[in-house]
Structures are given as structure tokens and as C-alpha cells.
Design an enzyme around this catalytic site. Structure first.
Site, PDB file in Angstrom:
ATOM      1  CB  CYS A 114      -0.940  -0.001   1.193  1.00  0.00           C
ATOM      2  SG  CYS A 114      -2.081  -1.381   1.184  1.00  0.00           S
ATOM      3  CG  HIS A 247      -3.077   3.583   2.193  1.00  0.00           C
ATOM      4  ND1 HIS A 247      -3.573   3.133   0.987  1.00  0.00           N
ATOM      5  CD2 HIS A 247      -3.131   2.529   3.045  1.00  0.00           C
ATOM      6  CE1 HIS A 247      -3.898   1.859   1.112  1.00  0.00           C
ATOM      7  NE2 HIS A 247      -3.642   1.465   2.348  1.00  0.00           N
ATOM      8  CG  ASN A 277      -6.504  -0.669   1.398  1.00  0.00           C
ATOM      9  OD1 ASN A 277      -5.789  -0.286   0.475  1.00  0.00           O
ATOM     10  ND2 ASN A 277      -6.018  -1.101   2.541  1.00  0.00           N
TER      11      ASN A 277
HETATM   12  O1  UT7 Z   1      -3.684  -0.991   3.761  1.00  0.00           O
HETATM   13  C1  UT7 Z   1      -2.814  -1.588   4.649  1.00  0.00           C
HETATM   14  C2  UT7 Z   1      -3.045  -1.121   6.012  1.00  0.00           C
HETATM   15  N1  UT7 Z   1      -4.260  -1.701   6.530  1.00  0.00           N
HETATM   16  C3  UT7 Z   1      -4.831  -1.159   7.560  1.00  0.00           C
HETATM   17  O2  UT7 Z   1      -4.386  -0.157   8.033  1.00  0.00           O
HETATM   18  C4  UT7 Z   1      -6.009  -1.876   8.181  1.00  0.00           C
HETATM   19  C5  UT7 Z   1      -5.926  -1.748   9.668  1.00  0.00           C
HETATM   20  N2  UT7 Z   1      -6.997  -2.440  10.386  1.00  0.00           N
HETATM   21  C6  UT7 Z   1      -8.284  -2.072  10.324  1.00  0.00           C
HETATM   22  O3  UT7 Z   1      -8.662  -1.195   9.579  1.00  0.00           O
HETATM   23  C7  UT7 Z   1      -9.258  -2.723  11.271  1.00  0.00           C
HETATM   24  O4  UT7 Z   1      -8.550  -3.448  12.252  1.00  0.00           O
HETATM   25  C8  UT7 Z   1     -10.273  -3.683  10.578  1.00  0.00           C
HETATM   26  C9  UT7 Z   1     -11.246  -2.855   9.739  1.00  0.00           C
HETATM   27  C10 UT7 Z   1      -9.546  -4.666   9.704  1.00  0.00           C
HETATM   28  C11 UT7 Z   1     -11.105  -4.429  11.627  1.00  0.00           C
HETATM   29  O5  UT7 Z   1     -11.739  -3.521  12.491  1.00  0.00           O
HETATM   30  P1  UT7 Z   1     -11.662  -3.725  14.079  1.00  0.00           P
HETATM   31  O6  UT7 Z   1     -12.474  -2.670  14.679  1.00  0.00           O
HETATM   32  O7  UT7 Z   1     -10.216  -3.804  14.442  1.00  0.00           O
HETATM   33  O8  UT7 Z   1     -12.402  -5.089  14.260  1.00  0.00           O
HETATM   34  P2  UT7 Z   1     -11.899  -6.385  15.001  1.00  0.00           P
HETATM   35  O9  UT7 Z   1     -10.919  -7.108  14.159  1.00  0.00           O
HETATM   36  O10 UT7 Z   1     -11.524  -6.033  16.403  1.00  0.00           O
HETATM   37  O11 UT7 Z   1     -13.237  -7.243  15.075  1.00  0.00           O
HETATM   38  C12 UT7 Z   1     -14.347  -6.821  15.903  1.00  0.00           C
HETATM   39  C13 UT7 Z   1     -15.470  -7.808  15.713  1.00  0.00           C
HETATM   40  C14 UT7 Z   1     -15.023  -9.271  15.859  1.00  0.00           C
HETATM   41  O12 UT7 Z   1     -16.075  -9.998  16.461  1.00  0.00           O
HETATM   42  P3  UT7 Z   1     -16.027 -10.368  18.029  1.00  0.00           P
HETATM   43  O13 UT7 Z   1     -14.776 -11.176  18.216  1.00  0.00           O
HETATM   44  O14 UT7 Z   1     -15.963  -9.058  18.748  1.00  0.00           O
HETATM   45  O15 UT7 Z   1     -17.271 -11.133  18.231  1.00  0.00           O
HETATM   46  C15 UT7 Z   1     -14.892  -9.724  14.433  1.00  0.00           C
HETATM   47  O16 UT7 Z   1     -15.102 -11.120  14.280  1.00  0.00           O
HETATM   48  O17 UT7 Z   1     -16.006  -7.675  14.399  1.00  0.00           O
HETATM   49  C16 UT7 Z   1     -16.018  -8.959  13.772  1.00  0.00           C
HETATM   50  N3  UT7 Z   1     -15.818  -8.758  12.343  1.00  0.00           N
HETATM   51  C17 UT7 Z   1     -16.821  -8.559  11.489  1.00  0.00           C
HETATM   52  N4  UT7 Z   1     -18.148  -8.512  11.657  1.00  0.00           N
HETATM   53  C18 UT7 Z   1     -18.897  -8.289  10.581  1.00  0.00           C
HETATM   54  C19 UT7 Z   1     -14.652  -8.695  11.674  1.00  0.00           C
HETATM   55  N5  UT7 Z   1     -14.882  -8.484  10.372  1.00  0.00           N
HETATM   56  C20 UT7 Z   1     -16.223  -8.394  10.231  1.00  0.00           C
HETATM   57  C21 UT7 Z   1     -17.059  -8.177   9.135  1.00  0.00           C
HETATM   58  N6  UT7 Z   1     -18.398  -8.133   9.357  1.00  0.00           N
HETATM   59  N7  UT7 Z   1     -16.589  -7.992   7.880  1.00  0.00           N
END
Ligand code: UT7
Length: 320
Positions: A114, A247, A277
């Protein structure tokens, strides 16, 4: 004497196929509400079966060459930033060269995921200032729809496809063009954002893997530091910057950086809602959108920044 690398044009395109959050909710257990709330993404574009990174890139490059008002024959350097090349080799840059009918020149790919476009600014700027090129074509292109793990809802909702291209020319004008570039990588974190396989690991292309929270934790700190260092290097106060072109990974990261550095939100270009992204194409697509909206104009001071797999990150300051 060459003392600056002027960004003559910067254009970007997406494929035509628009994919909404609701469409993805038919494939994995997710919802429009979750994706919007946690990322800010509302839609993205995916390549058709006939499109590839090189065909997308060629379309963007044609626009950039036309806008720069130069002849394709004058291009003497093509740098293509991509993590999704058409083939393992030759470089996608050479496929674009052929498609554009550009005669013998320097052409190669760089791989900084990225951060590819920001890394590309650094590579092109250095080569121009070293006298290796006069009219460079910098491309950032990715088609992550081809490497998505469609069983992994935590990643497959985040990415889209696109391409951006800039014509960058040697000039003797002062205080214009690429003013400073900061590039960083920390390979200790290669396992938190990667593709599961590749040519030398077993010939399969592999699927995208990301530990989102771990990547998120590095993003605001690394990006903020790169912005501050880039401003210091250029001798520019952060308040003087007209536009921040980040980005587009997650709206919460963009807000976090803006808050940490006290950047007014109206100066930050946000297109993650419409593109998702798009990896190496991301900052080019954001710039292009803002340019078409009449926001970014000639003479403006623009800060590009990115972070991605590697981890890699960086920032580039440009006086248009
Ligand atoms: O381009 C390269 C650089 N990339 C980035 O900078 C990305 C950085 N990371 C992020 O943007 C975020 O961490 C994500 C968008 C990937 C995830 O967001 P988050 O707020 O960190 O979510 P999480 O991984 O903590 O997940 C929270 C909950 C989990 O459920 P439980 O364990 O709380 O029950 C996940 O299983 O959300 C759940 N979850 C989803 N639910 C519905 C994860 N993905 C999804 C989804 N739909 N697509």
C-alpha cells in the site's frame, strides 16, 4: 541543471464493476452497517475477468500522459508499484510500456504494497535528480480482488481495485515538485499483513492475510511520524500544507492521524467510502477525486502518506 522533479499530471481510474457492501453480505457473514461503522467503506470496484493490473494501469497512464501534454515517446522511465503483477515476470511496467508503444527506456516494478506510490515518488525523484531520466511515468496499480480470501470476512470486505499514474519531469525550477520524501520499513512485522504464498514458496499466488488490529495499532503512530519527518526535511510547517492525501485503508486511521497532528478535517481527502482500500493506487485515486472536485489545484502544497504490508510506510511532500 535538474534540481526538481515536477508532478506534471496525476490521474487515476477504477474498473467499472461496482460492488456494494450488501453484495458482499451475500458471500460472507457481514453487513453494510458493520463495514461502514468500522471502516467507512460503502463500495469498491473490482476488475472484470478480462481486466488485469496492466490493463488498468495502461488506462490511467494514457490519461496522465494526455493531461501532461507530452508524447509517450518522450517517456524514459516507467516505475510501476504493484503487489498484484499480471505475471511473476516480466515486470508489469514493461507490459504497460508495450501497450503504450513507448520505445526503449528504463522500466521496472517496485513492491511496497500500500506504500507503493509513496515509495515510487522517492525512486522516481532520486533517479531524475541523478540524471537517469527526464520524463518519468509513475504508476500505482493493484487488483486485490484476485488475491482475496473469500472465506475471510475480516479482510475481503476491505479492498478494491484501481490504478493511478503520474507524469513526473525533470526541471530547473526551485521550490517546486517533490520537496521531500520519507520512506520506512520494518520487516519484523511481515507476518501481520501478507499473502500466504508466491512463486518461490510453491508457485501458488496465495491469499491475502491481515491481522487487522495489529496493523491498526502501528498505523497512526507510523504515519504521523512520517508526516512530521517529511515536513522537517522540507523545512515546511505542517500548517502550511493545503491538502493531505492519505492512503485510504480505514476512516478511523485517517481521523486518528488528523487528531494526533491537529490537522483540520477539511484538509484531509477521504475517498475510502467510494474506493475501499486500493493498495498502491489508493493515494492516486484520492488525489484524482479531489482534483476533479476542484479542491486540489496547481501551486498547492500536498502531502501524500501511506502504510502497508512489510510493514512499509512513508510520506511525500509535493508543491504542484
Ligand atoms: O492498507 C494496509 C493497512 N491496513 C490497515 O491499516 C487496516 C488496519 N486495520 C483495520 O482497519 C481494522 O482493524 C479492521 C477494519 C480490519 C477491523 O476492524 P476492528 O475494529 O479492528 O475489528 P476487530 O478485528 O476487532 O473485530 C471486531 C469484531 C469481531 O467480532 P467479536 O470477536 O468481537 O465477536 C470480528 O469477528 O467484528 C467482527 N468482524 C466482522 N463482523 C462483521 C470482523 N470483520 C467483520 C465483518 N463483518 N466484515
Amino acid at each position: 541543471m535538474t534540481i526538481s522533479s515536477i508532478v506534471s499530471s496525476l490521474c487515476a481510474i477504477t474498473p467499472d464493476r461496482l460492488v456494494t457492501n450488501n453484495e458482499l453480505a451475500n458471500i460472507v457473514d457481514t453487513s453494510d452497517a458493520w463495514i461502514k461503522e468500522r471502516t467507512g467503506i460503502e463500495q469498491r470496484y473490482f476488475c472484470s475477468d478480462l481486466e488485469t493490473s496492466s490493463t488498468l494501469a495502461t488506462r490511467a497512464a494514457k490519461l496522465a500522459i494526455e493531461k501532461a501534454n507530452i508524447d509517450a515517446n518522450d517517456i524514459d522511465l516507467i516505475v510501476c508499484a504493484t503487489s498484484t503483477p499480471d505475471r511473476t515476470f516480466p515486470a508489469t511496467a514493461t507490459l504497460i510500456q508495450e501497450a503504450l508503444g513507448i520505445p526503449v527506456c528504463i522500466a521496472f516494478d517496485i513492491q511496497a504494497v500500500c506504500s507503493g506510490f509513496v515509495y515510487g515518488f522517492g525512486v522516481v525523484d532520486a533517479m531524475i535528480k541523478a540524471g537517469q531520466a527526464k520524463n518519468a511515468l509513475l504508476i500505482g496499480v493493484d487488483s486485490f480482488s484476485r488475491i482475496m480470501d473469500w472465506a475471510d470476512r475480516t479482510t475481503c470486505v476491505l479492498f478494491g481495485d484501481g490504478a493511478g499514474a503520474a507524469v513526473i519531469r525533470a526541471s530547473d525550477e526551485q521550490n517546486k515538485g517533490i520537496l521531500a520524501n520519507i520512506l520506512r520499513a520494518d520487516g519484523r512485522y511481515n507476518s501481520i499483513l501478507n499473502v500466504s504464498s508466491g512463486a518461490s514458496l510453491g508457485s501458488k499466488v496465495g491469499k491475502l492475510h491481515m491481522e487487522g488490529q495489529a496493523v491498526f495499532r502501528h498505523a497512526v503512530t507510523n504515519i504521523s511520524e512520517a508526516i512530521v519527518l517529511c515536513c522537517e526535511k522540507a523545512g515546511v510547517n505542517i500548517n502550511e500544507i493545503d491538502w493531505f492525501v492519505p492512503h485510504q485503508a480505514n476512516k478511523r486511521i485517517l481521523d486518528g492521524v488528523a487528531k494526533k497532528l491537529k490537522i483540520p478535517e477539511e484538509k484531509v481527502i477521504i475517498t475510502v467510502d467510494i474506493h475501499g482500500n486500493t493498495s498502491a493506487a489508493s493515494v492516486a485515486l484520492a488525489f484524482d477525486h479531489a482534483q476533479k472536485e476542484g479542491k486540489i489545484k496547481k501551486g498547492d502544497l500536498v502531502l501524500f502518506e501511506a502504510m502497508g504490508g512489510g510493514l512499509t510506510w512513508g510520506a511525500t511532500l509535493v508543491r504542484l
